[in-house]
Design a protein around this motif. Structure first.
Motif, PDB file in Angstrom:
ATOM      1  N   LEU A   1      -8.102  13.781  17.330  1.00 39.46           N
ATOM      2  CA  LEU A   1      -9.216  13.608  18.155  1.00 39.46           C
ATOM      3  C   LEU A   1      -8.996  12.366  19.335  1.00 39.46           C
ATOM      4  CD1 LEU A   1     -12.224  14.463  15.739  1.00 39.46           C
ATOM      5  CD2 LEU A   1     -11.315  16.115  17.671  1.00 39.46           C
ATOM      6  N   ALA A   2      -8.409  11.421  18.546  1.00 40.62           N
ATOM      7  CA  ALA A   2      -7.947  10.301  19.591  1.00 40.62           C
ATOM      8  C   ALA A   2      -6.997  10.952  20.706  1.00 40.62           C
ATOM      9  CB  ALA A   2      -7.776   9.334  18.763  1.00 40.62           C
ATOM     10  N   ILE A   3      -6.130  11.600  20.145  1.00 36.71           N
ATOM     11  CA  ILE A   3      -5.049  12.126  20.892  1.00 36.71           C
ATOM     12  C   ILE A   3      -5.556  12.753  22.099  1.00 36.71           C
ATOM     13  CG2 ILE A   3      -2.800  13.348  21.347  1.00 36.71           C
ATOM     14  CD1 ILE A   3      -2.411  10.729  20.088  1.00 36.71           C
ATOM     15  N   MET A   4      -6.661  13.497  21.783  1.00 38.05           N
ATOM     16  CA  MET A   4      -7.260  14.540  22.735  1.00 38.05           C
ATOM     17  C   MET A   4      -8.014  13.650  23.699  1.00 38.05           C
ATOM     18  SD  MET A   4      -8.358  17.809  20.372  1.00 38.05           S
ATOM     19  CE  MET A   4      -9.006  18.692  21.330  1.00 38.05           C
ATOM     20  N   ALA A   5      -8.621  12.728  23.017  1.00 37.63           N
ATOM     21  CA  ALA A   5      -9.374  11.805  24.370  1.00 37.63           C
ATOM     22  C   ALA A   5      -8.473  10.945  25.120  1.00 37.63           C
ATOM     23  CB  ALA A   5     -10.213  10.878  23.269  1.00 37.63           C
TER      24      ALA A   5
ATOM     25  N   LEU B   1     -16.380  15.802  23.057  1.00 35.83           N
ATOM     26  CA  LEU B   1     -17.247  14.793  22.768  1.00 35.83           C
ATOM     27  C   LEU B   1     -18.335  15.149  21.478  1.00 35.83           C
ATOM     28  CD1 LEU B   1     -18.482  12.608  25.801  1.00 35.83           C
ATOM     29  CD2 LEU B   1     -17.496  11.637  23.766  1.00 35.83           C
ATOM     30  N   LEU B   2     -18.633  16.606  21.746  1.00 36.00           N
ATOM     31  CA  LEU B   2     -19.386  17.052  20.851  1.00 36.00           C
ATOM     32  C   LEU B   2     -18.645  17.299  19.408  1.00 36.00           C
ATOM     33  CD1 LEU B   2     -22.112  18.503  20.212  1.00 36.00           C
ATOM     34  CD2 LEU B   2     -21.327  20.539  21.019  1.00 36.00           C
ATOM     35  N   VAL B   3     -17.637  17.721  19.678  1.00 31.49           N
ATOM     36  CA  VAL B   3     -16.607  17.915  18.326  1.00 31.49           C
ATOM     37  C   VAL B   3     -16.590  16.618  17.588  1.00 31.49           C
ATOM     38  CG1 VAL B   3     -14.081  18.575  17.513  1.00 31.49           C
ATOM     39  CG2 VAL B   3     -15.517  19.831  19.131  1.00 31.49           C
ATOM     40  N   VAL B   4     -16.094  15.372  18.450  1.00 38.91           N
ATOM     41  CA  VAL B   4     -15.987  13.957  17.912  1.00 38.91           C
ATOM     42  C   VAL B   4     -17.094  13.753  17.188  1.00 38.91           C
ATOM     43  CG1 VAL B   4     -15.913  11.701  18.413  1.00 38.91           C
ATOM     44  CG2 VAL B   4     -14.358  13.349  19.390  1.00 38.91           C
ATOM     45  N   CYS B   5     -18.522  13.693  17.818  1.00 40.31           N
ATOM     46  CA  CYS B   5     -19.675  13.589  17.297  1.00 40.31           C
ATOM     47  C   CYS B   5     -19.974  14.073  15.703  1.00 40.31           C
ATOM     48  CB  CYS B   5     -21.038  13.824  18.008  1.00 40.31           C
ATOM     49  SG  CYS B   5     -20.823  12.562  19.527  1.00 40.31           S
TER      50      CYS B   5
END
Length: 314
Positions: free
Chosen positions: A115-119, A245-249
C-alpha cells in the motif's frame, strides 16, 4: 469432552462461535458468499490487468498484486473457517495452524508495504508526470513488487517463530476462527512480556512506518492537486487516489487496532470482529472499490465480456 475425544493431542481447537451455536449456520452462508465474491472480484481484476493492453501501467500492475494478495489472504483462512462452522469438529492440526499463522501474517505484512508502494506510484504520477515513465519503469516495478513480497514473508518468519516457540504447557484451545498471533500468545504458560515487546516493535515498524510514508506522500499529492487550475483535472487527480485511500483506511484501522497493542490486553470478542473485517470484509470489498470508482477498470471488464476481446488475445 466431545472435542477432546475427536481431536488428537497435537491439534488446536478453534472455538470460533462455539459459545453461540445458533450463529454458525447464518455465518457459514455469509462467509461462503463473501468468499465467492472475493474470488470472483480479485480473479477478474488480475485477469483484466494482465490481458487488457489499456491497463498496462504501473498502477494496475500493483493493483493486480493487491488482488493476488487478497485472493491468497482469504484462501488461507476462510475454507478452514467454513469447515469448522459446518461440522462438529472445530480442530486444525499443528502443521496446518503454523502454516496458517505464517501465511496470513506474511500476506498482511506484504500488504502494509504494498500500500505504501502504491501511494508512491500515485505521487510519481501526479507530482512528477513528465518523469513518471522513467521513475516507474517496468523493471523497477518488478523489483519493488518482488522486494515487497520478500520483506513480508521475512517479517512473518520472525514474528511467527517468536509466537510458536512460546511454551503453551499443553494448552491448545484457541478462542478464535484461525491461528493468529494474539490468540496463540494467550495460550502461553510463561511470562510473554519479552515476546510481546519484540512483536510490538516489529508490528509498529511494519504498520506505522508505511502509514507515515503514505501520509507524507498524500500531503505532497494534496499540495500538487491544489495547484491544478482546472476543476476537472483536480477531480480526475483526486479520483485516481480515492480508491487507494479508502483501501488504506480499511486495512490500517483494523490492523493497528489488532497488532499495535500488548497481546495481554487482547480482547477475544474484539479480536474476532477485527479478524472478520480484515480477513474477509476488506479482501472482498477491495476489488469492488477499485472497480466502482475506476472508469478504466469498468471499461476493461466490459471489453472482457465481448467475443472480440478474447479473439485479439489469441
Amino acid at each position: 469432552m466431545w472435542v477432546s475425544n475427536q481431536s488428537s493431542l497435537n491439534d488446536f481447537i478453534l472455538l470460533g462461535f462455539s459459545d453461540h451455536p445458533w450463529l454458525e449456520p447464518p455465518l457459514f452462508v455469509i462467509f461462503l458468499v463473501a468468499y465467492i465474491f472475493a474470488l470472483f472480484g480479485n480473479i477478474s481484476i488480475i485477469l483484466v490487468s494482465r490481458l487488457d493492453p489499456q491497463l498496462n501501467s504501473p498502477m494496475y500492475f500493483f493493483v493486480s498484486n493487491l488482488s493476488l494478495l487478497d485472493l491468497c489472504y482469504t484462501t488461507s483462512t476462510v475454507p478452514q473457517m467454513l469447515v469448522n462452522l459446518r461440522g462438529p469438529e472445530k480442530t486444525i492440526n499443528y502443521g496446518g495452524c503454523i502454516a496458517q499463522l505464517y501465511i496470513f501474517l506474511a500476506l498482511g505484512s506484504t500488504e502494509c508495504i504494498l500500500l505504501a508502494i502504491m501511494a508512491f506510484d500515485r505521487y510519481a504520477a501526479i507530482c512528477k508526470p513528465l518523469h513518471y515513465p522513467i521513475i516507474m519503469n517496468q523493471r523497477r516495478c518488478i523489483h519493488m513488487a518482488t522486494g515487497t513480497w520478500m520483506s513480508g514473508f521475512a517479517n512473518s518468519l520472525v514474528q511467527s517463530t517468536l509466537t510458536v516457540v512460546t511454551p503453551r504447557c499443553g494448552r491448545r484451545v484457541v478462542d478464535h476462527f484461525f491461528c493468529e498471533v494474539p490468540a496463540l500468545l494467550k495460550l502461553a504458560c510463561t511470562d510473554t512480556r519479552v515476546n510481546e515487546a519484540e512483536l510490538n516493535v516489529l508490528g509498529a515498524l511494519l504498520l506505522l512506518v508505511p502509514l507515515a510514508l503514505i501520509t507524507g506522500t498524500y500531503i505532497f499529492i494534496g499540495r500538487a492537486v491544489m495547484k491544478i487550475r482546472s476543476a476537472e483535472s483536480r477531480w480526475k487527480a483526486f479520483n485516481t487516489c480515492a480508491s487507494h485511500l479508502l483501501v488504506v483506511c480499511l486495512f490500517y484501522f483494523t490492523a493497528i487496532t489488532m497488532y499495535v497493542q500488548p497481546p495481554s490486553s487482547y480482547s477475544h470478542d474484539r479480536g474476532k470482529i477485527m479478524a472478520l473485517f480484515y480477513g474477509i470484509v476488506t479482501p472482498t470489498l477491495n476489488p469492488f472499490i477499485y472497480t466502482l470508482r475506476n472508469k478504466d477498470v469498468k471499461a476493461a471488464l466490459r471489453r472482457a465480456l465481448t467475443k472480440e476481446f478474447w479473439v485479439k488475445i489469441r
